[in-house]
Motif scaffolding. Structure first.
Motif, mmCIF file in Angstrom:
data_model
loop_
_atom_site.group_PDB
_atom_site.id
_atom_site.type_symbol
_atom_site.label_atom_id
_atom_site.label_comp_id
_atom_site.label_asym_id
_atom_site.label_seq_id
_atom_site.Cartn_x
_atom_site.Cartn_y
_atom_site.Cartn_z
ATOM 1 N N VAL A 98 -29.481 -8.073 24.187
ATOM 2 C CA VAL A 98 -30.127 -9.265 24.743
ATOM 3 C C VAL A 98 -29.679 -10.514 23.980
ATOM 4 N N LEU A 99 -29.679 -10.423 22.643
ATOM 5 C CA LEU A 99 -29.303 -11.571 21.821
ATOM 6 C C LEU A 99 -27.849 -11.968 22.027
ATOM 7 N N ALA A 100 -27.001 -11.001 22.368
ATOM 8 C CA ALA A 100 -25.597 -11.313 22.642
ATOM 9 C C ALA A 100 -25.484 -12.314 23.787
ATOM 10 N N GLY A 101 -26.252 -12.097 24.849
ATOM 11 C CA GLY A 101 -26.237 -13.029 25.975
ATOM 12 C C GLY A 101 -26.956 -14.327 25.669
ATOM 13 N N ALA A 122 -38.632 -18.181 11.940
ATOM 14 C CA ALA A 122 -37.966 -19.454 11.647
ATOM 15 C C ALA A 122 -36.619 -19.238 10.970
ATOM 16 N N VAL A 123 -36.553 -18.298 10.024
ATOM 17 C CA VAL A 123 -35.292 -18.061 9.311
ATOM 18 C C VAL A 123 -34.227 -17.483 10.242
ATOM 19 N N PRO A 124 -34.531 -16.414 11.035
ATOM 20 C CA PRO A 124 -33.518 -15.936 11.994
ATOM 21 C C PRO A 124 -33.082 -17.005 12.998
ATOM 22 N N VAL A 125 -34.014 -17.851 13.441
ATOM 23 C CA VAL A 125 -33.654 -18.921 14.383
ATOM 24 C C VAL A 125 -32.691 -19.897 13.717
ATOM 25 N N PRO A 138 -40.508 -14.663 20.749
ATOM 26 C CA PRO A 138 -40.638 -15.911 19.990
ATOM 27 C C PRO A 138 -39.312 -16.394 19.399
ATOM 28 N N PHE A 139 -38.433 -15.445 19.038
ATOM 29 C CA PHE A 139 -37.122 -15.855 18.541
ATOM 30 C C PHE A 139 -36.358 -16.626 19.617
ATOM 31 N N ILE A 140 -36.316 -16.088 20.845
ATOM 32 C CA ILE A 140 -35.584 -16.750 21.928
ATOM 33 C C ILE A 140 -36.201 -18.107 22.229
#
Length: 409
Positions: A113-116, A286-289, A351-353
């Motif tokens: 999912v994150l790849a897209g 917040a850090v991964p974003v 929440p990351f997206i």
């Protein structure tokens, strides 16, 4: 009351943001967060599920319009080099997004999912930036639009593959069957788009705008529903029926008539996505974003620079490419909605997206506006010397003719 309040809150907040040059997509999401059940104060909607169907219709209209706007002529006109450049751009950004997802340790399905999410830019924001800045006639705009078109094609195929994968089919055989059904449905609709448009054109042909709206709305939602029943993304079905109707004689009228429907229901789609986000969860990612935003700038810079060099652009034009295609928006939320409907994924994904889209959609347009100043971050030795006539035209605000089709949002 909830629906009316949602429309009004989204519209007023977006109008306020437009005064300082912010795009509407993150503001519609922000309205959902601020007036949702997870934020103190007025909660317009207590249960995000209440707007689920209307949000789904918003997604349908978004992809339906994308299908209407898609033209294979754009790929043919660009030739093999443009296709190759677009493929390179996707390989770097989508591949980097997938590796980033694996590095987070949330799971391989989440990484897909994150790849897209990280790899595909926002057509709506990019085209609006090009129009607002008067760059549709610039030489590099053909490359930008070519990359956007290739991303559209990739998204269609990616949705067809990702839906059965996220569904966690039992065993390799079941997964292969699900993917086969998805591609079978895709091939069927593609065949209709190739050979059956005359028949479809007769079906929808009417001089009455009211009847045309009713017919294409029914076709879009019905096809999306059938696609979902077959295990294919409803967004994929909407895109394909848009592709089919886009090849009929009624296409120009449909594009004009669908605009207010797309804009209104898309606002509810973004608003409803915001309803499901707890601001407290945003702080946890917040850090991964922040890392993902930094990675996007790097990947986009490398991919855009490579594409510009292949197409023999100068550093200023390369900077326009890099910073115009930077924005992320509606496609990331399409993938987020798909992930949410699949279930069983890491709770931090949504929440990351949301946080990532909010940041990228806000940073993207100003970066494109300041591309001339930001070009210094690109090594000058990688690009040809800038043509003095082009420099004088840019300084005078005169676009260089490129002979490209003018896409408008």
């Amino acid at each position: 009351m909830a629906l009316g309040g949602a429309f009004l809150a989204a519209g007023i907040l977006a109008r306020a943001g437009a005064r300082i040059g912010l795009p509407t997509i993150p503001l519609f999401m922000l309205a959902g967060i601020l007036f949702g059940p997870n934020t103190p104060g007025i909660a317009l909607v207590d249960n995000p599920g209440d707007l689920k169907l209307l949000g789904a219709i918003g997604l349908v209209f978004l992809l339906f319009y994308l299908g209407l706007e898609f033209h294979t002529d754009d790929l043919v006109a660009g030739g093999r080099r443009l296709v190759g450049v677009g493929a390179l751009y996707l390989a770097l950004n989508v591949g980097g997004g997938f590796l980033f997802g694996l590095a987070l340790g949330w799971g391989w399905r989440e990484a897909l999912v994150l790849a897209g999410v990280i790899g595909i830019s926002s057509s709506a924001i990019v085209t609006k930036v090009l129009v607002d800045l008067g760059r549709l006639g610039n030489p590099e705009t053909r490359l930008i639009l070519g990359v956007i078109v290739i991303e559209d094609v990739f998204l269609a195929l990616y949705l067809a593959i990702l839906t059965p994968v996220l569904g966690e089919a039992d065993g390799i055989g079941a997964a292969a069957l699900d993917v086969g059904k998805a591609f079978g449905f895709l091939i069927l609709l593609a065949s209709i788009a190739r050979w059956g448009t005359r028949l479809v054109g007769r079906l929808i042909a009417t001089k009455d705008d009211e009847l045309l709206v009713v017919i294409f709305t029914g076709l879009a939602i019905l096809t999306a529903g059938v696609a979902e029943e077959l295990g294919v993304s409803d967004a994929m079905g909407a895109f394909m029926i848009g592709l089919i109707l886009g090849a009929t004689k009624s296409a120009p009228r449909i594009r004009e008539l669908v605009h207010p429907l797309r804009d209104a229901f898309a606002a509810i789609f973004f608003f409803s996505f915001g309803l499901s986000i707890d601001p407290g969860d945003l702080a946890k990612v917040a850090v991964p974003v922040a890392l993902a935003v930094l990675l996007t700038f790097v990947l986009n810079g490398v991919a855009g620079s490579a594409a510009a060099r292949i197409c023999d652009l100068d550093r200023s034009q390369a900077s326009n490419v890099v910073f115009t295609i930077l924005s992320r928006g509606e496609f990331a939320l399409v993938l987020a909605a798909l992930a949410a409907s699949a279930g069983g994924l890491d709770a931090r994904l949504a929440p990351f997206i949301a946080g990532y889209v909010l940041v990228m959609a806000v940073l993207g347009p100003p970066a494109a506006t300041q591309a001339r100043r930001l070009e210094r971050v690109l090594p000058a030795r990688l690009f040809r010397e800038r043509d003095e006539d082009a420099k004088e035209q840019d300084d005078a605000g005169v676009p260089t003719p490129a002979g490209t089709r003018a896409h408008t949002d």
